[in-house]
Design a protein around this motif. Structure first.
Motif, PDB file in Angstrom:
ATOM      1  N   THR A 134      98.939  93.157  96.686  1.00 34.84           N
ATOM      2  CA  THR A 134      99.192  94.081  95.582  1.00 34.84           C
ATOM      3  C   THR A 134      99.173  93.312  94.263  1.00 34.84           C
ATOM      4  O   THR A 134      99.394  92.093  94.226  1.00 34.84           O
ATOM      5  N   ARG A 135      98.929  94.046  93.180  1.00 35.47           N
ATOM      6  CA  ARG A 135      98.964  93.406  91.864  1.00 35.47           C
ATOM      7  C   ARG A 135     100.331  92.795  91.588  1.00 35.47           C
ATOM      8  O   ARG A 135     100.448  91.744  90.959  1.00 35.47           O
ATOM      9  N   SER A 136     101.362  93.476  92.077  1.00 37.94           N
ATOM     10  CA  SER A 136     102.720  92.991  91.868  1.00 37.94           C
ATOM     11  C   SER A 136     102.923  91.631  92.532  1.00 37.94           C
ATOM     12  O   SER A 136     103.483  90.707  91.941  1.00 37.94           O
ATOM     13  N   LYS A 137     102.448  91.505  93.775  1.00 40.68           N
ATOM     14  CA  LYS A 137     102.615  90.241  94.490  1.00 40.68           C
ATOM     15  C   LYS A 137     101.806  89.135  93.834  1.00 40.68           C
ATOM     16  O   LYS A 137     102.277  87.995  93.701  1.00 40.68           O
ATOM     17  N   VAL A 138     100.593  89.455  93.421  1.00 43.15           N
ATOM     18  CA  VAL A 138      99.763  88.459  92.741  1.00 43.15           C
ATOM     19  C   VAL A 138     100.435  88.031  91.441  1.00 43.15           C
ATOM     20  O   VAL A 138     100.514  86.839  91.125  1.00 43.15           O
ATOM     21  N   ARG A 139     100.950  89.006  90.699  1.00 45.14           N
ATOM     22  CA  ARG A 139     101.596  88.708  89.417  1.00 45.14           C
ATOM     23  C   ARG A 139     102.777  87.751  89.603  1.00 45.14           C
ATOM     24  O   ARG A 139     102.968  86.834  88.798  1.00 45.14           O
ATOM     25  N   LYS A 140     103.539  87.942  90.668  1.00 48.54           N
ATOM     26  CA  LYS A 140     104.698  87.077  90.914  1.00 48.54           C
ATOM     27  C   LYS A 140     104.293  85.644  91.257  1.00 48.54           C
ATOM     28  O   LYS A 140     105.096  84.720  91.124  1.00 48.54           O
ATOM     29  N   SER A 141     103.057  85.462  91.717  1.00 49.84           N
ATOM     30  CA  SER A 141     102.600  84.119  92.089  1.00 49.84           C
ATOM     31  C   SER A 141     101.979  83.373  90.915  1.00 49.84           C
ATOM     32  O   SER A 141     101.634  82.197  91.039  1.00 49.84           O
ATOM     33  N   LEU A 142     101.827  84.042  89.777  1.00 47.97           N
ATOM     34  CA  LEU A 142     101.134  83.442  88.639  1.00 47.97           C
ATOM     35  C   LEU A 142     102.079  82.619  87.772  1.00 47.97           C
ATOM     36  O   LEU A 142     103.242  82.988  87.581  1.00 47.97           O
ATOM     37  N   PRO A 143     101.581  81.503  87.210  1.00 50.78           N
ATOM     38  CA  PRO A 143     102.407  80.705  86.291  1.00 50.78           C
ATOM     39  C   PRO A 143     102.653  81.484  85.008  1.00 50.78           C
ATOM     40  O   PRO A 143     101.775  82.217  84.523  1.00 50.78           O
ATOM     41  N   LYS A 144     103.814  81.327  84.444  1.00 51.58           N
ATOM     42  CA  LYS A 144     104.226  82.115  83.284  1.00 51.58           C
ATOM     43  C   LYS A 144     103.253  81.970  82.116  1.00 51.58           C
ATOM     44  O   LYS A 144     102.888  82.950  81.457  1.00 51.58           O
ATOM     45  N   ASP A 145     102.799  80.746  81.848  1.00 47.91           N
ATOM     46  CA  ASP A 145     101.957  80.493  80.674  1.00 47.91           C
ATOM     47  C   ASP A 145     100.638  81.257  80.715  1.00 47.91           C
ATOM     48  O   ASP A 145     100.096  81.624  79.664  1.00 47.91           O
ATOM     49  N   PHE A 146     100.110  81.463  81.920  1.00 48.25           N
ATOM     50  CA  PHE A 146      98.782  82.075  82.028  1.00 48.25           C
ATOM     51  C   PHE A 146      98.798  83.389  82.800  1.00 48.25           C
ATOM     52  O   PHE A 146      97.738  83.886  83.190  1.00 48.25           O
ATOM     53  N   SER A 147      99.952  83.954  83.010  1.00 49.67           N
ATOM     54  CA  SER A 147     100.045  85.154  83.843  1.00 49.67           C
ATOM     55  C   SER A 147      99.185  86.286  83.291  1.00 49.67           C
ATOM     56  O   SER A 147      98.366  86.873  84.011  1.00 49.67           O
ATOM     57  N   TYR A 148      99.350  86.594  82.011  1.00 46.42           N
ATOM     58  CA  TYR A 148      98.608  87.711  81.417  1.00 46.42           C
ATOM     59  C   TYR A 148      97.104  87.451  81.453  1.00 46.42           C
ATOM     60  O   TYR A 148      96.310  88.329  81.824  1.00 46.42           O
ATOM     61  N   ILE A 149      96.702  86.233  81.095  1.00 40.51           N
ATOM     62  CA  ILE A 149      95.272  85.906  81.025  1.00 40.51           C
ATOM     63  C   ILE A 149      94.624  86.005  82.398  1.00 40.51           C
ATOM     64  O   ILE A 149      93.545  86.586  82.560  1.00 40.51           O
ATOM     65  N   ILE A 150      95.288  85.435  83.423  1.00 41.00           N
ATOM     66  CA  ILE A 150      94.713  85.472  84.774  1.00 41.00           C
ATOM     67  C   ILE A 150      94.624  86.912  85.269  1.00 41.00           C
ATOM     68  O   ILE A 150      93.623  87.307  85.882  1.00 41.00           O
ATOM     69  N   GLN A 151      95.655  87.709  85.000  1.00 39.91           N
ATOM     70  CA  GLN A 151      95.601  89.115  85.419  1.00 39.91           C
ATOM     71  C   GLN A 151      94.408  89.827  84.789  1.00 39.91           C
ATOM     72  O   GLN A 151      93.695  90.594  85.461  1.00 39.91           O
ATOM     73  N   GLU A 152      94.185  89.586  83.517  1.00 46.46           N
ATOM     74  CA  GLU A 152      93.054  90.217  82.843  1.00 46.46           C
ATOM     75  C   GLU A 152      91.721  89.783  83.463  1.00 46.46           C
ATOM     76  O   GLU A 152      90.836  90.599  83.711  1.00 46.46           O
ATOM     77  N   LEU A 153      91.590  88.483  83.723  1.00 48.00           N
ATOM     78  CA  LEU A 153      90.335  87.976  84.274  1.00 48.00           C
ATOM     79  C   LEU A 153      90.102  88.450  85.704  1.00 48.00           C
ATOM     80  O   LEU A 153      88.960  88.682  86.113  1.00 48.00           O
TER      81      LEU A 153
END
Length: 661
Positions: A134-153
């Motif tokens: 899920t997007r939620s699970k992926v989001r929780k695994s992302l580093p804070k500094d790049f979370s938004y950017i990686i989600q967009e990409l």
């Protein structure tokens, strides 16, 4: 209608609590939609490893490459788009981004262009490995500094004409703001993390190899893992709890393999007092039978160091036999009196009597043994043991790692219709479950034996335990290590004394228990699975502990696929014996695959030349349909949650509970 009313009335207090989390019909409905959607995602990938034995670098590499899964993904995604060398370079970058970036920056003439191409490639790989979550699970695994950017990409595609410029500008800006290195490192770690959803370690992190403490450091921050304790883990747990016999065994094994890194550098255990004691009392003893095994992955050591290691090895071994005797004599119910062999030695004729037969000894130099009272520690040995005992029992880092073992571990685990344990279930000759006595004459078998044994282990670390029960628990680590009916040993004896001192190799034989004799029988495996309440048409037992001799044609898959033994010799000390360098069992949405590894060369070689662990994948069992979250234990729990939420909706709509806003 009447039935639902009745259920609501019975569950009203629980539903009122649930309404605190989901205070409106909209909230409850949204959660039901979310859970139903999750049930239809592909099952996450589970990785099973066993018998790591301190091989930190190999372990680290297997985690980084997800047992070859990342390489397989790269091949599937890029196919003929990239040359083999380019795919290898990309994989190495994902495994070791920090180190590989330094090499690239030193050699790449068009660095900005390389950044642009590489980031696009990494995003494609990340998009693929994240697709089953899920997007939620992926989001929780992302580093804070790049979370938004990686989600967009991840959720915008560069091949979408309308969004191509948007995606390219994001990547251009990452590069022009000087964040390309940080971004590549971050997204590489995300790929590594998402490639393995759940890690199972079937015991034996410790002994033989040099990096057990490093493995525990990695696990301390790993996202999702469990461990089924092995006999070598139990030995270190016993040492931490203050069992002097375990302390001696831990030190003896470290000296036997000329591997003191974990003890001295990892945990700061001071062995200088032991070295001083050994040089004082064993200086004139050649200690030939105690020369360390230096072909087990430890660097070659000079003759002077090798001789000192042998002196220390013998000194701690003799002390071990003495302190073991004290525990065995306290517990006659263990029936281990046959291990009290110092009293069986004829010190004048250099022989030892076992089962009424006299055997010649390799040597009979025991300067610290009084034949009239062979198990009595000398004053110097008592002082030495007090110092060693203190070093282990107050060691902050060791205690931290053992607490980690306790919080993430157990003797067995049942998950997704698989029964995981390290070694054995004690059985009678006819294959029935064997009753084993634990404390105060209480006997248990099968699952109850495992549960109560685990409770004994935990009692050793509980400050509020009954003092007598805690004392027994600390002693019991020795039985778990080498007791005949131990769930972590299950052999006729541990022939440590015989291997060191007796010339007749027939005395070395350790007869395996009935579990090891019968576990290839499908009916026996089914009986054990029934006894543990493991259901499902595709249920399995998964073990480690006993190395599979692949070089001799042994198959790790037994009992018509019901049993999988995944100890293929991860430790370098076993490579010559097994012919391979370990297994990883991978359980993904398509089924089971067994990955057989060849020896790992080095991290440096992997970074400089892109070398990887060469692996052979064997399909063990493939599912007729792609398994979903709904087919797993988590799915079964989610279905129960949905039922409860549907009751809450009914309660809202029929006035049993008022919406809170």
């Amino acid at each position: 209608m009447k039935t639902m009313h009745y259920e609501i009335e019975n569950d009203i207090r629980y539903l009122q609590l649930l309404s605190q989390t989901f205070p409106t019909i909209a909230d409850a409905s949204t959660e039901i939609i979310n859970l139903q959607a999750i049930l239809n995602l592909p099952k996450g990938t589970e990785h099973f490893l066993a018998d790591l034995h301190g091989e930190y670098k190999s372990f680290q590499h297997v985690l980084k490459n997800a047992s070859g899964n990342i390489k397989r993904k790269v091949n599937e995604i890029f196919g003929n788009e990239l040359r083999e060398s380019e795919k290898k370079e990309l994989c190495t970058l994902i495994y070791y981004p920090e180190e590989k970036l330094e090499l690239v920056k030193a050699s790449e003439p068009e660095l900005e262009d390389w950044y642009h191409v590489t980031i696009h490639q990494l995003v494609r790989v990340c998009r693929d490995v994240s697709s089953k979550y899920t997007r939620s699970k992926v989001r929780k695994s992302l580093p804070k500094d790049f979370s938004y950017i990686i989600q967009e990409l991840l959720h915008e595609r560069s091949d979408d004409v309308d969004k191509a410029a948007y995606v390219n500008v994001i990547i251009d800006t990452i590069i022009t703001t000087g964040r390309a290195d940080d971004f590549i490192i971050a997204i590489s770690h995300v790929i590594q993390r998402l490639a393995i959803d759940l890690l199972h370690i079937l015991g034996d992190v410790y002994d033989r190899g040099p990096g057990a403490h490093n493995i525990m450091d990695v696990l301390s921050s790993y996202h999702n893992w469990d461990i089924q304790w092995g006999n070598h883990d139990i030995l270190w747990m016993g040492a931490c709890a203050g069992n002097d016999a375990c302390i001696c065994n831990v030190i003896r094994l470290s000296l036997r393999y000329a591997n003191l890194v974990t003890l001295e550098e990892g945990y700061g255990i001071n062995l200088v007092p032991l070295a001083t004691f050994a040089m004082e009392h064993y200086a004139d003893d050649p200690c030939e039978e105690f020369m360390p095994k230096t072909n087990g992955g430890s660097a070659d050591i000079d003759e002077k160091t090798k001789h000192l290691t042998a002196l220390m090895h013998k000194a701690i071994t003799v002390i071990q036999f003495k302190v073991e005797a004290a525990i065995i004599q306290r517990h006659p119910e263990w029936n281990m009196q046959d291990r009290l062999l110092l009293e069986k030695i004829d010190y004048n004729n250099a022989t030892c009597e076992i089962d009424g037969k006299s055997y010649d000894m390799k040597s009979c130099c025991f300067p610290t043994i009084n034949p009239a009272s062979p198990y009595q520690l000398t004053p110097e040995e008592q002082t030495l043991m007090k110092r060693l005992h203190h070093s282990f029992t107050v060691n902050e880092k060791l205690h931290k790692h053992i607490r980690l073992m306790l919080s993430h571990g157990s003797l067995y685990t049942i998950i997704n219709d698989n029964l995981l344990f390290h070694a054995s279930i004690p059985l009678n000759d006819d294959g029935s479950l064997k009753e084993v006595e634990l404390y105060n004459g209480q006997k248990y078998k099968g699952r109850e034996l495992m549960n109560h044994t685990e409770q004994v282990i935990r009692n050793a670390f509980q400050n509020d335990s009954d003092p007598l029960e805690k004392e027994f628990a600390v002693d019991y680590f020795l039985y778990l290590w080498c007791g005949r009916d131990s769930v972590l040993f299950d052999k006729s004896k541990m022939a440590t004394f015989e291997r060191y001192f007796l010339t007749d190799k027939s005395t070395y034989k350790e007869e395996k228990g009935n579990y090891f004799k019968l576990r290839a029988d499908e009916k026996e495996c089914d009986a054990i699975l029934d006894a543990f309440g493991v259901n499902g048409p595709n249920r399995h037992i998964i073990n480690g502990h006993v190395p599979v001799h692949v070089a001799n044609g042994e198959n790790p898959i037994k009992a018509n696929g019901k049993l999988m033994v995944i100890d293929g010799g991860f430790s370098q000390a076993y490579h010559a014996e097994t012919g391979i360098a370990g297994y990883t069992l991978v359980y993904h949405s398509r089924g089971f695959q067994l990955v057989q590894h060849e020896p790992f060369t080095s991290t440096e070689d992997a970074i400089l030349r892109g070398s990887d662990i060469k692996s052979t994948t064997q399909i063990v069992e493939m599912s007729a349909h792609r398994m979903l979250v709904a087919d797993t234990d988590i799915g079964r729990d989610l279905k129960k949650q949905i039922v409860e939420l549907q009751k809450l909706l009914y309660a809202y709509r029929h006035g049993f509970i008022k919406e809170l806003r």
